[in-house]
Write a protein that holds these residues in place. Structure first.
Motif, PDB file in Angstrom:
ATOM      1  N   GLN A   1       0.839  -1.191   0.000  1.00 25.16           N
ATOM      2  CA  GLN A   1       0.000   0.000   0.000  1.00 25.16           C
ATOM      3  C   GLN A   1       0.876   1.245   0.000  1.00 25.16           C
ATOM      4  OE1 GLN A   1      -3.149  -0.104  -0.380  1.00 25.16           O
ATOM      5  NE2 GLN A   1      -3.741   2.026  -0.062  1.00 25.16           N
ATOM      6  N   VAL A   2       0.479   2.224  -0.792  1.00 22.05           N
ATOM      7  CA  VAL A   2       1.210   3.483  -0.889  1.00 22.05           C
ATOM      8  C   VAL A   2       0.330   4.595  -0.355  1.00 22.05           C
ATOM      9  CG1 VAL A   2       2.263   5.131  -2.466  1.00 22.05           C
ATOM     10  CG2 VAL A   2       2.505   2.685  -2.885  1.00 22.05           C
ATOM     11  N   HIS A   3       0.881   5.403   0.500  1.00 20.65           N
ATOM     12  CA  HIS A   3       0.152   6.554   1.025  1.00 20.65           C
ATOM     13  C   HIS A   3       0.811   7.836   0.551  1.00 20.65           C
ATOM     14  CE1 HIS A   3      -2.452   4.228   3.655  1.00 20.65           C
ATOM     15  NE2 HIS A   3      -1.399   3.518   3.995  1.00 20.65           N
ATOM     16  N   LEU A   4      -0.020   8.727   0.050  1.00 20.83           N
ATOM     17  CA  LEU A   4       0.428  10.045  -0.363  1.00 20.83           C
ATOM     18  C   LEU A   4      -0.284  11.082   0.492  1.00 20.83           C
ATOM     19  CD1 LEU A   4       0.163   9.602  -4.238  1.00 20.83           C
ATOM     20  CD2 LEU A   4       2.227   9.396  -2.841  1.00 20.83           C
ATOM     21  N   VAL A   5       0.470  12.020   1.019  1.00 23.43           N
ATOM     22  CA  VAL A   5      -0.107  13.041   1.886  1.00 23.43           C
ATOM     23  C   VAL A   5       0.263  14.413   1.344  1.00 23.43           C
ATOM     24  CG1 VAL A   5      -0.232  13.997   4.204  1.00 23.43           C
ATOM     25  CG2 VAL A   5       0.009  11.515   3.882  1.00 23.43           C
ATOM     26  N   GLU A   6      -0.755  15.166   0.932  1.00 24.10           N
ATOM     27  CA  GLU A   6      -0.535  16.530   0.460  1.00 24.10           C
ATOM     28  C   GLU A   6      -0.593  17.507   1.623  1.00 24.10           C
ATOM     29  OE1 GLU A   6      -3.231  14.583  -2.793  1.00 24.10           O
ATOM     30  OE2 GLU A   6      -3.040  14.579  -0.609  1.00 24.10           O
ATOM     31  N   SER A   7       0.131  18.582   1.487  1.00 23.23           N
ATOM     32  CA  SER A   7       0.096  19.647   2.483  1.00 23.23           C
ATOM     33  C   SER A   7       0.481  20.959   1.811  1.00 23.23           C
ATOM     34  CB  SER A   7       1.042  19.347   3.643  1.00 23.23           C
ATOM     35  OG  SER A   7       2.379  19.252   3.175  1.00 23.23           O
ATOM     36  N   GLY A   8       0.251  22.045   2.536  1.00 26.92           N
ATOM     37  CA  GLY A   8       0.641  23.354   2.030  1.00 26.92           C
ATOM     38  C   GLY A   8      -0.494  24.212   1.536  1.00 26.92           C
ATOM     39  N   GLY A   9      -1.693  23.640   1.438  1.00 30.20           N
ATOM     40  CA  GLY A   9      -2.827  24.435   1.003  1.00 30.20           C
ATOM     41  C   GLY A   9      -3.162  25.521   2.021  1.00 30.20           C
ATOM     42  N   ASP A  10      -3.688  26.623   1.506  1.00 27.24           N
ATOM     43  CA  ASP A  10      -3.969  27.753   2.395  1.00 27.24           C
ATOM     44  C   ASP A  10      -4.860  28.752   1.681  1.00 27.24           C
ATOM     45  OD1 ASP A  10      -1.696  29.487   4.700  1.00 27.24           O
ATOM     46  OD2 ASP A  10      -3.886  29.376   4.633  1.00 27.24           O
ATOM     47  N   LEU A  11      -5.245  29.792   2.414  1.00 28.77           N
ATOM     48  CA  LEU A  11      -5.945  30.933   1.847  1.00 28.77           C
ATOM     49  C   LEU A  11      -4.901  31.994   1.521  1.00 28.77           C
ATOM     50  CD1 LEU A  11      -8.462  32.688   1.222  1.00 28.77           C
ATOM     51  CD2 LEU A  11      -8.507  33.270   3.667  1.00 28.77           C
ATOM     52  N   VAL A  12      -4.907  32.465   0.282  1.00 24.81           N
ATOM     53  CA  VAL A  12      -3.914  33.440  -0.143  1.00 24.81           C
ATOM     54  C   VAL A  12      -4.569  34.472  -1.048  1.00 24.81           C
ATOM     55  CG1 VAL A  12      -3.225  32.048  -2.149  1.00 24.81           C
ATOM     56  CG2 VAL A  12      -1.600  33.680  -1.155  1.00 24.81           C
ATOM     57  N   GLN A  13      -4.035  35.668  -1.066  1.00 27.71           N
ATOM     58  CA  GLN A  13      -4.575  36.717  -1.927  1.00 27.71           C
ATOM     59  C   GLN A  13      -4.088  36.521  -3.364  1.00 27.71           C
ATOM     60  OE1 GLN A  13      -3.515  40.500  -0.135  1.00 27.71           O
ATOM     61  NE2 GLN A  13      -5.519  40.610   0.863  1.00 27.71           N
TER      62      GLN A  13
ATOM     63  N   GLY B   1      -2.297  36.977  -6.683  1.00 31.16           N
ATOM     64  CA  GLY B   1      -0.943  37.459  -6.891  1.00 31.16           C
ATOM     65  C   GLY B   1       0.080  36.829  -5.969  1.00 31.16           C
ATOM     66  N   GLY B   2      -0.404  36.119  -4.971  1.00 39.54           N
ATOM     67  CA  GLY B   2       0.483  35.495  -4.003  1.00 39.54           C
ATOM     68  C   GLY B   2       1.028  34.159  -4.475  1.00 39.54           C
ATOM     69  N   SER B   3       1.756  33.506  -3.581  1.00 37.84           N
ATOM     70  CA  SER B   3       2.410  32.242  -3.896  1.00 37.84           C
ATOM     71  C   SER B   3       2.161  31.210  -2.805  1.00 37.84           C
ATOM     72  CB  SER B   3       3.926  32.447  -4.037  1.00 37.84           C
ATOM     73  OG  SER B   3       4.240  33.328  -5.092  1.00 37.84           O
ATOM     74  N   LEU B   4       2.187  29.961  -3.213  1.00 39.53           N
ATOM     75  CA  LEU B   4       2.105  28.835  -2.289  1.00 39.53           C
ATOM     76  C   LEU B   4       2.950  27.708  -2.832  1.00 39.53           C
ATOM     77  CD1 LEU B   4      -1.687  28.398  -1.353  1.00 39.53           C
ATOM     78  CD2 LEU B   4       0.157  29.077   0.198  1.00 39.53           C
ATOM     79  N   THR B   5       3.453  26.875  -1.929  1.00 38.86           N
ATOM     80  CA  THR B   5       4.131  25.646  -2.346  1.00 38.86           C
ATOM     81  C   THR B   5       3.422  24.461  -1.707  1.00 38.86           C
ATOM     82  OG1 THR B   5       6.278  26.737  -2.562  1.00 38.86           O
ATOM     83  CG2 THR B   5       6.272  24.345  -2.367  1.00 38.86           C
ATOM     84  N   LEU B   6       2.930  23.579  -2.550  1.00 37.00           N
ATOM     85  CA  LEU B   6       2.296  22.351  -2.082  1.00 37.00           C
ATOM     86  C   LEU B   6       3.332  21.226  -2.042  1.00 37.00           C
ATOM     87  CD1 LEU B   6      -1.047  22.427  -4.116  1.00 37.00           C
ATOM     88  CD2 LEU B   6      -0.500  23.531  -1.933  1.00 37.00           C
ATOM     89  N   SER B   7       3.148  20.336  -1.093  1.00 34.18           N
ATOM     90  CA  SER B   7       4.017  19.168  -0.981  1.00 34.18           C
ATOM     91  C   SER B   7       3.180  17.899  -1.032  1.00 34.18           C
ATOM     92  CB  SER B   7       4.807  19.202   0.330  1.00 34.18           C
ATOM     93  OG  SER B   7       5.627  20.343   0.410  1.00 34.18           O
ATOM     94  N   CYS B   8       3.755  16.862  -1.579  1.00 38.94           N
ATOM     95  CA  CYS B   8       3.126  15.542  -1.617  1.00 38.94           C
ATOM     96  C   CYS B   8       4.178  14.552  -1.144  1.00 38.94           C
ATOM     97  CB  CYS B   8       2.648  15.215  -3.017  1.00 38.94           C
ATOM     98  SG  CYS B   8       2.095  13.501  -3.237  1.00 38.94           S
ATOM     99  N   ALA B   9       3.981  14.037   0.056  1.00 40.16           N
ATOM    100  CA  ALA B   9       4.951  13.119   0.642  1.00 40.16           C
ATOM    101  C   ALA B   9       4.472  11.686   0.496  1.00 40.16           C
ATOM    102  CB  ALA B   9       5.161  13.458   2.110  1.00 40.16           C
TER     103      ALA B   9
END
Length: 115
Positions: A1-13, A15-23
Motif C-alpha cells: 500500500q502506498v500513502h500520499l499526503v498533500e500539504s501546504g494548502g492555504d488561503l492566499v490573496q 498574486g500570491g504564492s504557495l508551495t504544495l508538498s506531496c509526501a
C-alpha cells in the motif's frame, strides 16, 4: 500500500504564492510519474502538472509560466510551486502516483485564492 499526503494548502490573496508538498510513504522513484490534479466544486478533476521519473515536466496551459513541479527523491516528496495565483486557481489539489501496476491518490489539500 502506498500513502500520499498533500500539504501546504492555504488561503492566499491573488498574486500570491504557495508551495504544495506531496509526501510518499515509500520511495517515489519507483513511479513512472507523479502528477498534480485539481478539482473545484461541481467540476471534473483536471491535470495541473506532471513530472516523470526522468524529470521531464508538463503543465496545463492555464498554469504554464506560473506553476513549477519538482521532486526530491531523497525525501520521497513532490512539490508544486505556485506563483501569481488567481482566484480561478481555487480548488482542492490532489497528488497522484502512476506506476505500471496501478495508481495512488492523496487526500487533497485546499487552496483558496481571494480576489
Amino acid at each position: 500500500q502506498v500513502h500520499l499526503v498533500e500539504s501546504g494548502g492555504d488561503l492566499v490573496q491573488a498574486g500570491g504564492s504557495l508551495t504544495l508538498s506531496c509526501a510518499g510513504s515509500g520511495s517515489i522513484s519507483r513511479f513512472n510519474a507523479m502528477v498534480w490534479y485539481r478539482q473545484s466544486p461541481g467540476t471534473q478533476r483536471d491535470l495541473v502538472a506532471t513530472i516523470t521519473s526522468s524529470g521531464d515536466t508538463a503543465y496545463a496551459d492555464s498554469v504554464k509560466g506560473r506553476f513549477t513541479i519538482s521532486r526530491d527523491n531523497a525525501k520521497n516528496t513532490v512539490y508544486l510551486q505556485m506563483n501569481s495565483l488567481k482566484p480561478e486557481d481555487t480548488a482542492v489539489y490532489y497528488c497522484k502516483a502512476e506506476a505500471g501496476w496501478g495508481m495512488y491518490w492523496g487526500q487533497g489539500t485546499q487552496v483558496t485564492v481571494s480576489s
